[in-house]
Design an enzyme around this catalytic site. Structure first.
Site, mmCIF file in Angstrom:
data_model
loop_
_atom_site.group_PDB
_atom_site.id
_atom_site.type_symbol
_atom_site.label_atom_id
_atom_site.label_comp_id
_atom_site.label_asym_id
_atom_site.label_seq_id
_atom_site.Cartn_x
_atom_site.Cartn_y
_atom_site.Cartn_z
ATOM 1 N N ASP A 113 12.566 -10.928 -5.505
ATOM 2 C CA ASP A 113 11.710 -10.653 -6.653
ATOM 3 C C ASP A 113 10.604 -11.707 -6.706
ATOM 4 O OD1 ASP A 113 10.637 -9.812 -9.010
ATOM 5 O OD2 ASP A 113 12.267 -10.532 -10.290
ATOM 6 N N ASP B 246 6.848 -5.467 -6.670
ATOM 7 C CA ASP B 246 7.121 -6.845 -6.252
ATOM 8 C C ASP B 246 8.609 -7.156 -6.091
ATOM 9 O OD1 ASP B 246 7.742 -6.891 -9.024
ATOM 10 O OD2 ASP B 246 7.431 -9.046 -9.061
ATOM 11 N N GLU B 247 9.397 -6.120 -5.907
ATOM 12 C CA GLU B 247 10.840 -6.338 -5.748
ATOM 13 C C GLU B 247 11.378 -5.436 -4.659
ATOM 14 O OE1 GLU B 247 13.447 -5.913 -9.299
ATOM 15 O OE2 GLU B 247 11.552 -6.017 -10.360
HETATM 16 MG MG MG Z 1 8.840 -10.076 -10.292
#
Ligand code: MG
Length: 424
Positions: free
Chosen positions: A41, A138-139
């Site tokens: 993350d 974003d993960e």
């Molecule tokens: Mg994040």
């Protein structure tokens, strides 16, 4: 070595950890081929990307999301300096402005920029394992079961991954390592930012028990309120609560709550290995053509078809290839690679038109035209449908999606761009 919580280690402690006797236990545990799942993350993603680009923003309270004067905007991301004022993602911008009037508010409309970084990130993940499941922009989850021979123990791999991301993108991330996705996601959230957290099987109960129920992905405020009315506040309390009562209260979800509170999750990592290397369409024309406007009309139709297929399968591509076959059956191809992957027919058409100029001089008769797009990657934006950019609305994208829906309902030829030929 400082141990914050049992079984949890920060990056700066990981070297000690790797050399510690604990490691041999962990190694023998993983040698049994128990699943090893990583959750990566990015830390304050949108804000960090902006800070990377504009170094003078580093260390300052930065809020990405839009104009704080406007009523309905929400915070898409807040830098860690902004979080110190209590600003959080999802919070109304007006509230953020009140909490920290001197924060730097960025509109953050350049979705393409974030997507670009995000696809680069995906490329880094694939260097470690083909089993990658993007979870949002974003993960991602990475199944690294059986990767020890190549990269060493899971914590070592995670450390290399973090270093690579730092070096190539200048961004920091938090990584969680656990036997399943649920726990890996929890682990990555425990030591943010720049964390590296491992939950080994024997520590699950110890780690989960004292945590608030909302720490687990999937337990929201609504569920929390009901649980709290039952006197359940921590995961430990939830884990030991009679499952029958939970079932009566939550239906099917009751059982799920019982399982997750005990750290049980069997969902696999849905990897997205590209089954297709390129996508394209070609057409033998009803009659040979020579005029540039006729050629362009065919190219626009082909661009539209290719782009639609890309969107349908949620791909974007960077290399556009034009194929021409002349009336004497000689074929030529020309390609161009653009900087940002696309599924826009206008961008594809613009490139195709340019490539066509070199191949179709108006003398030779053209018998067939083909257009394909390669260098495909997943369209990241379609994965993150809830991207909180209230103000980021690309008009063209909306037109494409309306046209796609019309075609879904009424057929491929039901709508086309003015100037595009039809292949009926
Ligand atoms: Mg994040």
């Amino acid at each position: 070595m400082i141990i914050r919580k049992p079984g949890i280690y920060k990056l700066d402690e990981i070297n000690d950890y790797l050399a510690s006797p604990n490691m041999s236990n962990a190694q023998s545990q993983y040698a049994r081929k128990e699943p090893v799942i990583l959750h990566v993350d990015m830390d304050a993603f949108f804000a960090s990307v902006e800070q990377k680009e504009r170094p003078w923003l580093v260390g300052k309270p930065v809020v990405v999301g839009g104009d704080p004067q406007k009523r309905h905007g929400v915070v898409a991301a807040a830098s860690y300096a902004a979080r110190e004022y209590g600003i959080k993602a999802g919070m109304p911008l007006l509230t953020a402005k009140r909490l920290c009037p001197h924060a730097i508010f960025l509109i953050g409309t350049d979705g393409d920029k974030y997507e670009y970084v995000s696809s680069h990130l995906l490329g880094i993940f694939y260097q470690f394992t083909p089993q990658v499941e993007p979870y949002s922009i974003d993960e991602a989850f990475l199944d690294i079961t059986g990767c020890e021979r190549l990269f060493g123990p899971p914590a070592q791999l995670a450390k290399r991954l973090k270093e690579k991301i730092k070096k190539q993108l200048g961004l920091s991330c938090s990584v969680g390592i656990a036997p399943n996705k649920l726990l890996a996601k929890l682990a990555s959230s425990l030591n943010k930012p720049d964390g590296l957290t491992l939950i080994s099987r024997d520590k699950i109960k110890e780690i989960l028990s004292p945590l608030e129920v909302t720490k687990l992905c999937g337990i929201g405020d609504k569920t929390e309120r009901v649980l709290s009315s039952l006197g359940i506040h921590t995961l430990g309390e939830l884990a030991s609560y009679p499952v029958e009562v939970l079932k009566r209260k939550f239906g099917k979800n009751g059982e799920w709550l019982h399982l997750v509170a005990n750290g049980i999750d069997c969902s696999p990592v849905f990897s997205q290995i590209m089954p297709e290397k390129s996508m394209g369409h070609q057409r033998t024309l009803p009659e040979d053509i020579t005029q540039p406007e006729d050629i362009n009309s065919v190219l626009l139709a082909l661009s539209s078809m290719v782009a639609r297929r890309l969107r349908e399968k949620r791909f974007v591509g960077r290399t556009i290839t034009l194929r021409v076959r002349y009336s004497d059956f000689v074929s030529l191809t020309r390609s161009e690679t653009i900087a940002r992957p696309t599924c826009s027919e206008h961008i594809i058409f613009r490139v195709a038109q340019k490539l066509g100029l070199g191949l179709v001089a108006g003398i030779r008769r053209v018998r067939l035209l083909g257009l394909s797009v390669s260098h495909l990657t997943r369209d990241r934006q379609s994965l993150q449908t809830s991207l909180p950019f209230v103000e980021y609305i690309d008009k063209r994208k909306r037109i494409y999606s309306v046209m796609d829906r019309i075609r879904d309902r009424f057929g491929e030829e039901s709508i086309r761009w003015a100037g595009a030929t039809t292949f009926v």
